[in-house]
Design a protein around this motif. Structure first.
Motif, mmCIF file in Angstrom:
data_model
loop_
_atom_site.group_PDB
_atom_site.id
_atom_site.type_symbol
_atom_site.label_atom_id
_atom_site.label_comp_id
_atom_site.label_asym_id
_atom_site.label_seq_id
_atom_site.Cartn_x
_atom_site.Cartn_y
_atom_site.Cartn_z
ATOM 1 N N MET A 1 -0.633 -19.491 -38.931
ATOM 2 C CA MET A 1 0.567 -20.004 -39.570
ATOM 3 C C MET A 1 0.331 -21.389 -40.149
ATOM 4 S SD MET A 1 3.710 -19.518 -40.288
ATOM 5 C CE MET A 1 5.090 -20.515 -40.710
ATOM 6 N N ASP A 2 -0.653 -22.096 -39.730
ATOM 7 C CA ASP A 2 -0.882 -23.443 -40.228
ATOM 8 C C ASP A 2 -1.160 -23.428 -41.727
ATOM 9 O OD1 ASP A 2 -0.567 -24.216 -37.652
ATOM 10 O OD2 ASP A 2 -2.660 -24.753 -37.317
ATOM 11 N N ASN A 3 -0.173 -23.878 -42.506
ATOM 12 C CA ASN A 3 -0.259 -24.014 -43.958
ATOM 13 C C ASN A 3 -0.350 -22.692 -44.705
ATOM 14 O OD1 ASN A 3 -0.238 -26.773 -43.563
ATOM 15 N ND2 ASN A 3 -2.455 -26.901 -43.530
ATOM 16 N N GLY A 4 -0.475 -21.574 -44.033
ATOM 17 C CA GLY A 4 -0.595 -20.294 -44.720
ATOM 18 C C GLY A 4 0.711 -19.537 -44.782
ATOM 19 N N TYR A 5 1.697 -19.962 -43.994
ATOM 20 C CA TYR A 5 3.015 -19.353 -43.956
ATOM 21 C C TYR A 5 3.000 -17.893 -43.507
ATOM 22 C CZ TYR A 5 4.081 -23.511 -46.643
ATOM 23 O OH TYR A 5 4.189 -24.789 -47.058
ATOM 24 N N TYR A 6 1.972 -17.479 -42.801
ATOM 25 C CA TYR A 6 1.945 -16.129 -42.261
ATOM 26 C C TYR A 6 1.097 -16.121 -40.997
ATOM 27 C CZ TYR A 6 -2.718 -15.939 -44.275
ATOM 28 O OH TYR A 6 -4.015 -16.201 -44.576
ATOM 29 N N GLY A 7 1.354 -15.161 -40.136
ATOM 30 C CA GLY A 7 0.543 -15.044 -38.941
ATOM 31 C C GLY A 7 1.238 -14.244 -37.856
ATOM 32 N N VAL A 8 0.468 -13.912 -36.840
ATOM 33 C CA VAL A 8 0.961 -13.189 -35.675
ATOM 34 C C VAL A 8 0.678 -14.056 -34.452
ATOM 35 C CG1 VAL A 8 0.701 -11.114 -34.268
ATOM 36 C CG2 VAL A 8 0.494 -10.967 -36.760
ATOM 37 N N THR A 9 1.692 -14.286 -33.641
ATOM 38 C CA THR A 9 1.538 -15.111 -32.446
ATOM 39 C C THR A 9 1.915 -14.297 -31.216
ATOM 40 O OG1 THR A 9 2.180 -17.058 -33.737
ATOM 41 C CG2 THR A 9 2.181 -17.288 -31.337
ATOM 42 N N TYR A 10 0.989 -14.237 -30.260
ATOM 43 C CA TYR A 10 1.228 -13.580 -28.976
ATOM 44 C C TYR A 10 1.800 -14.606 -28.000
ATOM 45 C CZ TYR A 10 -1.384 -9.357 -30.181
ATOM 46 O OH TYR A 10 -1.786 -8.191 -30.745
ATOM 47 N N PRO A 11 2.489 -14.160 -26.939
ATOM 48 C CA PRO A 11 3.051 -15.107 -25.975
ATOM 49 C C PRO A 11 2.010 -16.083 -25.421
ATOM 50 C CG PRO A 11 3.907 -12.917 -25.544
ATOM 51 C CD PRO A 11 2.848 -12.773 -26.606
ATOM 52 N N ASP A 12 0.812 -15.606 -25.125
ATOM 53 C CA ASP A 12 -0.228 -16.478 -24.562
ATOM 54 C C ASP A 12 -0.816 -17.455 -25.567
ATOM 55 O OD1 ASP A 12 0.104 -15.232 -22.134
ATOM 56 O OD2 ASP A 12 -1.640 -13.926 -22.358
ATOM 57 N N ASP A 13 -0.507 -17.283 -26.854
ATOM 58 C CA ASP A 13 -1.002 -18.209 -27.875
ATOM 59 C C ASP A 13 -0.263 -19.545 -27.853
ATOM 60 O OD1 ASP A 13 -2.800 -16.300 -28.777
ATOM 61 O OD2 ASP A 13 -1.514 -15.630 -30.426
ATOM 62 N N LEU A 14 0.943 -19.563 -27.294
ATOM 63 C CA LEU A 14 1.707 -20.806 -27.242
ATOM 64 C C LEU A 14 1.084 -21.745 -26.222
ATOM 65 C CD1 LEU A 14 5.353 -19.399 -27.239
ATOM 66 C CD2 LEU A 14 4.059 -20.283 -29.184
ATOM 67 N N ASP A 15 0.892 -22.998 -26.629
ATOM 68 C CA ASP A 15 0.338 -23.970 -25.689
ATOM 69 C C ASP A 15 1.477 -24.650 -24.919
ATOM 70 O OD1 ASP A 15 1.385 -26.041 -27.325
ATOM 71 O OD2 ASP A 15 -0.536 -26.321 -28.347
ATOM 72 N N GLU A 16 1.093 -25.510 -23.990
ATOM 73 C CA GLU A 16 2.067 -26.176 -23.129
ATOM 74 C C GLU A 16 3.074 -26.989 -23.941
ATOM 75 O OE1 GLU A 16 2.145 -29.485 -19.569
ATOM 76 O OE2 GLU A 16 0.327 -28.303 -19.859
ATOM 77 N N TYR A 17 2.622 -27.691 -24.979
ATOM 78 C CA TYR A 17 3.516 -28.496 -25.813
ATOM 79 C C TYR A 17 4.558 -27.609 -26.489
ATOM 80 C CZ TYR A 17 5.179 -31.801 -29.301
ATOM 81 O OH TYR A 17 5.979 -32.601 -30.074
ATOM 82 N N GLU A 18 4.102 -26.502 -27.067
ATOM 83 C CA GLU A 18 5.035 -25.593 -27.750
ATOM 84 C C GLU A 18 6.071 -25.021 -26.781
ATOM 85 O OE1 GLU A 18 2.287 -23.768 -31.315
ATOM 86 O OE2 GLU A 18 1.781 -23.249 -29.233
ATOM 87 N N ARG A 19 5.613 -24.690 -25.573
ATOM 88 C CA ARG A 19 6.534 -24.121 -24.585
ATOM 89 C C ARG A 19 7.461 -25.176 -23.991
ATOM 90 N NH1 ARG A 19 1.804 -21.662 -23.071
ATOM 91 N NH2 ARG A 19 1.623 -23.012 -21.256
ATOM 92 N N GLU A 20 6.891 -26.283 -23.506
ATOM 93 C CA GLU A 20 7.667 -27.271 -22.754
ATOM 94 C C GLU A 20 8.451 -28.236 -23.639
ATOM 95 O OE1 GLU A 20 7.926 -27.015 -19.495
ATOM 96 O OE2 GLU A 20 6.508 -25.344 -19.507
ATOM 97 N N VAL A 21 7.842 -28.738 -24.699
ATOM 98 C CA VAL A 21 8.493 -29.752 -25.542
ATOM 99 C C VAL A 21 9.324 -29.109 -26.648
ATOM 100 C CG1 VAL A 21 8.101 -31.709 -27.085
ATOM 101 C CG2 VAL A 21 6.707 -31.450 -25.016
ATOM 102 N N GLU A 22 8.726 -28.148 -27.347
ATOM 103 C CA GLU A 22 9.434 -27.515 -28.462
ATOM 104 C C GLU A 22 10.349 -26.381 -28.016
ATOM 105 O OE1 GLU A 22 6.354 -26.360 -31.196
ATOM 106 O OE2 GLU A 22 6.052 -28.424 -31.893
ATOM 107 N N GLY A 23 10.167 -25.909 -26.792
ATOM 108 C CA GLY A 23 11.032 -24.854 -26.272
ATOM 109 C C GLY A 23 10.773 -23.472 -26.849
ATOM 110 N N GLN A 24 9.592 -23.268 -27.402
ATOM 111 C CA GLN A 24 9.277 -21.961 -27.963
ATOM 112 C C GLN A 24 9.038 -20.952 -26.851
ATOM 113 O OE1 GLN A 24 6.415 -21.722 -31.171
ATOM 114 N NE2 GLN A 24 6.566 -23.936 -31.498
ATOM 115 N N CYS A 25 9.454 -19.728 -27.090
ATOM 116 C CA CYS A 25 9.269 -18.669 -26.110
ATOM 117 C C CYS A 25 9.120 -17.339 -26.843
ATOM 118 C CB CYS A 25 10.464 -18.608 -25.171
ATOM 119 S SG CYS A 25 10.375 -17.250 -24.003
ATOM 120 N N ILE A 26 8.105 -16.601 -26.469
ATOM 121 C CA ILE A 26 7.920 -15.248 -26.973
ATOM 122 C C ILE A 26 7.885 -14.354 -25.736
ATOM 123 C CG2 ILE A 26 6.434 -13.655 -28.252
ATOM 124 C CD1 ILE A 26 5.261 -16.141 -29.692
#
Length: 73
Positions: A1-26
């Motif tokens: 997704m970085d600059n390409g505007y497309y991609g597939v993200t699995y739950p384990d792809d989220l890092d600690e910052y994305e989960r804890e700070v940004e609140g992302q959840c898959i």
């Protein structure tokens, strides 16, 4: 997704910052699909549905060997 505007993200792809700070959840068993259609969009889909659609696409495009490598979760 970085600059390409497309991609597939699995739950384990989220890092600690994305989960804890940004609140992302898959949720487990799901994938986040990011895509561009004039603006940045995303959808959650089941991994099973995604792999099935990808397998069908590869088969239609004549890449049956690669399609056989895919199995639904």
């Amino acid at each position: 997704m970085d600059n390409g505007y497309y991609g597939v993200t699995y739950p384990d792809d989220l890092d600690e910052y994305e989960r804890e700070v940004e609140g992302q959840c898959i949720p487990e068993g799901m994938l986040r699909i990011n895509y561009w259609d004039g603006s940045e969009n995303e959808s959650l889909v089941s991994e099973r549905d995604y792999l099935s659609a990808l397998k069908n696409y590869l088969t239609r495009k004549g890449n049956k060997e690669l399609a056989r490598c895919l199995t639904a979760a």
